[in-house]
Structures are given as structure tokens and as C-alpha cells.
Design a protein around this motif. Structure first.
Motif, mmCIF file in Angstrom:
data_model
loop_
_atom_site.group_PDB
_atom_site.id
_atom_site.type_symbol
_atom_site.label_atom_id
_atom_site.label_comp_id
_atom_site.label_asym_id
_atom_site.label_seq_id
_atom_site.Cartn_x
_atom_site.Cartn_y
_atom_site.Cartn_z
ATOM 1 N N GLY A 183 9.116 11.462 7.853
ATOM 2 C CA GLY A 183 9.076 10.538 7.068
ATOM 3 C C GLY A 183 8.541 9.207 7.801
ATOM 4 N N PHE A 184 8.396 9.261 9.114
ATOM 5 C CA PHE A 184 7.772 8.059 9.518
ATOM 6 C C PHE A 184 6.177 7.805 9.228
ATOM 7 C CE2 PHE A 184 6.641 11.178 13.129
ATOM 8 C CZ PHE A 184 5.317 10.737 13.426
ATOM 9 N N THR A 185 5.461 8.927 9.082
ATOM 10 C CA THR A 185 4.073 9.029 8.675
ATOM 11 C C THR A 185 3.902 8.248 7.313
ATOM 12 O OG1 THR A 185 4.299 11.198 7.449
ATOM 13 C CG2 THR A 185 3.727 11.191 9.806
ATOM 14 N N THR A 186 5.040 8.159 6.605
ATOM 15 C CA THR A 186 5.094 7.477 5.120
ATOM 16 C C THR A 186 4.712 5.882 5.548
ATOM 17 O OG1 THR A 186 6.877 8.573 4.368
ATOM 18 C CG2 THR A 186 6.360 6.468 3.464
ATOM 19 N N ILE A 187 4.897 5.502 6.508
ATOM 20 C CA ILE A 187 4.641 3.962 7.113
ATOM 21 C C ILE A 187 2.926 3.893 7.408
ATOM 22 C CG2 ILE A 187 4.985 2.132 8.823
ATOM 23 C CD1 ILE A 187 7.968 3.420 9.106
ATOM 24 N N THR A 188 2.497 4.813 8.015
ATOM 25 C CA THR A 188 1.008 4.946 8.319
ATOM 26 C C THR A 188 0.275 4.961 6.984
ATOM 27 O OG1 THR A 188 0.461 7.147 8.693
ATOM 28 C CG2 THR A 188 1.553 5.995 10.422
ATOM 29 N N ASN A 189 0.842 5.671 6.164
ATOM 30 C CA ASN A 189 -0.015 5.802 4.697
ATOM 31 C C ASN A 189 -0.036 4.485 4.062
ATOM 32 O OD1 ASN A 189 -0.291 8.472 5.431
ATOM 33 N ND2 ASN A 189 1.311 9.304 4.173
ATOM 34 N N SER A 190 0.895 3.535 4.471
ATOM 35 C CA SER A 190 0.998 2.355 3.724
ATOM 36 C C SER A 190 0.268 1.272 4.373
ATOM 37 C CB SER A 190 2.461 2.092 3.366
ATOM 38 O OG SER A 190 3.030 2.960 2.482
ATOM 39 N N GLY A 191 -0.176 1.537 5.605
ATOM 40 C CA GLY A 191 -0.729 0.524 6.581
ATOM 41 C C GLY A 191 -1.460 -0.700 5.876
ATOM 42 N N GLY A 192 -2.211 -0.507 4.893
ATOM 43 C CA GLY A 192 -3.181 -1.497 4.303
ATOM 44 C C GLY A 192 -2.040 -2.674 3.430
ATOM 45 N N GLU A 193 -0.768 -2.028 3.067
ATOM 46 C CA GLU A 193 0.102 -3.050 2.484
ATOM 47 C C GLU A 193 1.129 -3.727 3.095
ATOM 48 O OE1 GLU A 193 -2.299 -0.762 0.239
ATOM 49 O OE2 GLU A 193 -0.647 0.223 0.971
ATOM 50 N N LYS B 207 -2.653 -6.199 -0.299
ATOM 51 C CA LYS B 207 -2.538 -6.247 1.060
ATOM 52 C C LYS B 207 -1.307 -6.919 1.310
ATOM 53 C CE LYS B 207 -7.391 -5.273 2.366
ATOM 54 N NZ LYS B 207 -8.304 -5.739 3.205
ATOM 55 N N GLU B 208 -0.892 -6.695 2.404
ATOM 56 C CA GLU B 208 0.217 -7.636 2.787
ATOM 57 C C GLU B 208 1.466 -7.663 1.606
ATOM 58 O OE1 GLU B 208 -0.824 -11.000 5.022
ATOM 59 O OE2 GLU B 208 -1.824 -9.947 6.462
ATOM 60 N N SER B 209 1.626 -6.689 0.791
ATOM 61 C CA SER B 209 2.522 -6.787 0.001
ATOM 62 C C SER B 209 4.174 -6.110 0.427
ATOM 63 C CB SER B 209 2.258 -6.141 -1.131
ATOM 64 O OG SER B 209 1.859 -4.668 -1.070
ATOM 65 N N LEU B 210 3.889 -5.372 1.489
ATOM 66 C CA LEU B 210 5.141 -4.803 2.151
ATOM 67 C C LEU B 210 5.683 -5.665 3.670
ATOM 68 C CD1 LEU B 210 4.591 -0.959 1.439
ATOM 69 C CD2 LEU B 210 6.420 -2.265 0.754
ATOM 70 N N THR B 211 6.650 -5.958 3.688
ATOM 71 C CA THR B 211 7.179 -6.627 4.704
ATOM 72 C C THR B 211 7.587 -5.772 5.693
ATOM 73 O OG1 THR B 211 9.528 -6.740 4.195
ATOM 74 C CG2 THR B 211 8.048 -8.640 3.554
ATOM 75 N N SER C 71 -4.767 0.955 7.920
ATOM 76 C CA SER C 71 -5.402 1.403 6.665
ATOM 77 C C SER C 71 -4.468 2.090 5.574
ATOM 78 C CB SER C 71 -6.434 2.096 6.699
ATOM 79 O OG SER C 71 -6.989 3.039 5.573
ATOM 80 N N SER C 72 -4.532 1.980 4.277
ATOM 81 C CA SER C 72 -3.596 2.727 3.293
ATOM 82 C C SER C 72 -4.004 4.185 3.408
ATOM 83 C CB SER C 72 -3.995 1.941 1.944
ATOM 84 O OG SER C 72 -3.541 0.801 1.924
ATOM 85 N N GLY C 73 -5.128 4.520 3.880
ATOM 86 C CA GLY C 73 -5.491 5.879 4.110
ATOM 87 C C GLY C 73 -4.542 6.737 4.915
ATOM 88 N N GLY C 74 -4.025 5.821 5.924
ATOM 89 C CA GLY C 74 -2.760 6.356 6.998
ATOM 90 C C GLY C 74 -3.512 7.780 7.689
#
Length: 435
Positions: A209-219, A6-10, A69-72
């Protein structure tokens, strides 16, 4: 690779992932194909695509801000529809559209790289180079979050700067004037309204590709604020970049020339403006952009499919492999992408990806409108507008493809039917097994 923290992506890292996927596919893979359907209006098609994507992004931002969520997308669908066939099938369609995007960008990497060499058999070398890129991206992804984040940020900065240099240099070399912003009216007579809308469908694929960000929400750090911010920033950056490059290409080449070189149109546009040095520079930027795009996309879809497995929405088999589910998903994803890269050309890959994405996107908008809009304080008018825009674009695109390449429509229809039927059977079997 076993656990993304979690919180590994700025915020910067999330923007780099989003732009990495979008610019890798949008500029280099789709510009020529959008021009083929819309003529000299194609730079403005990308702006229309951005506006429609902005409406679409609203659903994802509102739900992701409320439930990061990482589930996006899988999480959004689960919140809206519960553990149902619709949730599972729409999630799989999104995952498949992302894998299709990877093969699209991989083949684009091959087509641009080949511009540096005098190769007779492009039909062999283009997919071969694409496969090599997918294998390299797999290796990078196994290395984990820190390597992915640093690689994406580094490549994103280089390619965006390089593409802007190309655009400004191309405009300067073509002696660009403000009058050139207006399309040549004589070149617009051979395009129907359906053709323009079909071009918009492909341009939307360039922004998904913006949906890529929702899939990484948990990070993402401070996800309730930064998921939405990173989506908006990524869309704005890509809109500016797409428009500048499209205008530069339009100033350097005629529409027939762009269409003739649609798989490598930026490289072709660099020749009259800059000669061989411009060609080398443009191909170099294309290589960086496509590499970063594939790395970012594989990262995101591996997270999404791992989450779908944890949610027991898709089947999973280790096939004797060691390690965790995420590692296995990387293998499956890359194998599917390699298969598509070998057997499908750029145009068909892009078309199938657009159809899958638009169907999934409509399911998301309806789910948020019907079940979640009060929970996430979303505006129903915006949600319905996004749904209707998707519907119009999808209908026109299917009409065009039914007239010009019915194979794409058939493959897409079979794929959607198999996904829904397969998920219905799997969930029913899983329910009986648990009983």
C-alpha cells in the motif's frame, strides 16, 4: 471529481492513505494466511516482509523525490523505459494488483461482519457484503479529494488506535511474557524453506500500500520531501502494528485454530481474551479498517489509470457515460473489483495479487537500476538487492502454488500474458493510427 488539485493532500493525509490501504489488507485479510504457511514464526515473517518492502520502497522514493507526479508508478516506468510495452504492461499489472487488493479487502469486510450474525450461507453473504462495500467506496470517491482525505484520516486514527488496544489487551489477557516472543520449536517442523518464503510473499502484499502514496505524488504538499517521508512513516507504523497484533493472536490461539479461522483470525482471537465484547470491538475495528482501505485504494488506482489514459498507454471508452476520465475509471475499477469479489475466495485473490505485484516491482527496480540510477542518485547495490529479494520470494511462492493450487499459477500466467500481448497490440495500433 474532475480535477484533483495540487498540494491538496497533507503529509498526514498521505500517511493516512498509505496506512489505510496497508492495514486494511494486511492485518485482517492476510494474517491467518501468513500463519498457515509459517506456523509460530508468522509474527516475524511480517518483520521480514517490512525489510524487503523497505528495499523496494527505495526505488519509488528516489524517483518520486526527483520527479513527483500523480502518475506515480506509471511515471517511474515511463522515465525508465519510455512509451513501450514494458511501461504499459507493468503499469497495468500494478493497477490490477491494486484492484485485486480492493476485492481482497472487500471479502474480508464480509467475513468479519458475518461474525456478528448466525448466518448459515457465508458463501452468499460474504461476497454480497463485499460488493456493498465497494459500491459505498465508489460513492465516497465521487465526492472528491477533501471528503476522501478527511474520511481516511478519521478512520486511520480510529482503526490504528483500536488495533493497538486489541493487541495490548490480547497480550495482557494471555498473560504474555518475554519468553513468549520465541516461537514454539515443535510447531516449526512441518514447514519448508519454500513455505516460509511463500509466507513472506503474502506479507509483502500487506505492505504494498505504500505505492498508493507515489500514485498521489502530484497532490501531496511539498512532494519532494513528503512523498518519501510519508512512505517511511507508513511502513514503520504498519510494521509495529502488524507485529503487535500477530504476537497477540499467536498468544491467544494455536496455529491450527488460526488456520481454521484464517479469514477472520483476529475476531476468533478476541473471543478467549475478551469474550463477546471483544468480538464486537474487533469486528467493529475490522469494519472501519476495511472500509478505509477500500476507499484509499480506489482513490489511488483511479488516479493511476486516469494518468495511463492521458499518457495513451491504455485504451479508453466512455460507453455513453458523462463526466471526465477519472470518473469513468472509478466505474471500471469498481466493476472489476466486484467481479473478483463474487468469483474468487480470499486465498486465491491474495495469491494472484502477490504475483502481479512482485512481477511489476521487479520491472521497476531493473528500470531504475538500468536507466535512472544516476539521474536520481540511487545506490545500485540497494536496487539490485531489492530485485533479487523479489525474485527469490516470487520463485518460492510460485513453487508452493504450483504444488498446492495450480489454478492460481495458471490464472496469473494467463493474466500476465494477456496484459503484455494486449498492450503490445494497443500501442502498435495507436502508433499506426497516429501515422
Amino acid at each position: 471529481m474532475e480535477d484533483y488539485k495540487k498540494e491538496s493532500l497533507t503529509l498526514k493525509g498521505a500517511v493516512a492513505l498509505g496506512t489505510g490501504v496497508m492495514i486494511g489488507a494486511g492485518i485482517f485479510a492476510l494474517l491467518g494466511q501468513v500463519a498457515e504457511l509459517s506456523g509460530t514464526w508468522f509474527p516475524y515473517i511480517f518483520i521480514v516482509g517490512a525489510i524487503i518492502s523497505g528495499f523496494s520502497a527505495y526505488s519509488y522514493i528516489k524517483v518520486s523525490n526527483a520527479y513527483p507526479s500523480s502518475g506515480g508508478i506509471a511515471m517511474i516506468l515511463m522515465k525508465a523505459y519510455g512509451k513501450t510495452t514494458i511501461t504499459a504492461a507493468a503499469s497495468v499489472l500494478m493497477a490490477l494488483s491494486m484492484v485485486i487488493n480492493e476485492s481482497l479487502v472487500a471479502r474480508t469486510f464480509g467475513s468479519y461482519t458475518l461474525q456478528l450474525f448466525n448466518v448459515d450461507d457465508n458463501a452468499l453473504w460474504e461476497p454480497a457484503l463485499g460488493v456493498a462495500l465497494l459500491i459505498f467506496a465508489f460513492i465516497i470517491n465521487i465526492s472528491g479529494n477533501k471528503v476522501i482525505g478527511k474520511t481516511s484520516q478519521f478512520m486511520a486514527v480510529i482503526k490504528i488506535a483500536g488495533i493497538i488496544v486489541f493487541a495490548i489487551g490480547g497480550l495482557w489477557a494471555a498473560h504474555f511474557a518475554l519468553a513468549d516472543l520465541l516461537p514454539v520449536t515443535s510447531d516449526t517442523t512441518n514447514y519448508s524453506a519454500a513455505s516460509y518464503i511463500g509466507a513472506i510473499a503474502l506479507s509483502i502484499l500487506a505492505y504494498k500500500g505504500f505505492t498508493t502514496i507515489t500514485n498521489s505524488g502530484g497532490e501531496i504538499t511539498q512532494p519532494r520531501k513528503n512523498v518519501g517521508r510519508s512512505i517511511v512513516i507508513s511502513l514503520l507504523i504498519c510494521t509495529v502494528v502488524y507485529f503487535l497484533v500477530a504476537i497477540a493472536v499467536n498468544s491467544s490461539l494455536s496455529i491450527p485454530e488460526i488456520v481454521n479461522a484464517k479469514d477472520y483470525s483476529l475476531a476468533e482471537a478476541a473471543k478467549p481474551a475478551f469474550g463477546n465484547y471483544g468480538l464486537y470491538f474487533t469486528v467493529g475495528i475490522a469494519i472501519i479498517a476495511t472500509i478505509s482501505g477500500v476507499i484509499a485504494s480506489i482513490f489511488a488506482v483511479s488516479r493511476m489509470t486516469a494518468m495511463l489514459t492521458d499518457m495513451k498507454l491504455i485504451p479508453h471508452n466512455h460507453f455513453g457515460m458523462s463526466g471526465g476520465i477519472q470518473k469513468h475509471m472509478l466505474v471500471y475499477i469498481v466493476v472489476i473489483a466486484i467481479t473478483l469479489t463474487i468469483f474468487f475466495d480470499l486465498s486465491r485473490i491474495a495469491s494472484i495479487g502477490a504475483i502481479f505485484y512482485l512481477v511489476m516491482d521487479m520491472i521497476v527496480h531493473w528500470g531504475v537500476f538500468k536507466h535512472l540510477r544516476r539521474d536520481v542518485n540511487a545506490n545500485g547495490i540497494i536496487l539490485i538487492s531489492a530485485l533479487l529479494l523479489d525474485l527469490v520470494v516470487l520463485a518460492a511462492f510460485l513453487w508452493i502454488k504450483a504444488s498446492s493450487d495450480i489454478f492460481v499459477v495458471i490464472v496469473s500466467a494467463i493474466g500476465i500474458i494477456l496484459v503484455f500481448a494486449g498492450e503490445k497490440w494497443f500501442l502498435h495500433w495507436k502508433e499506426n493510427e497516429e501515422d
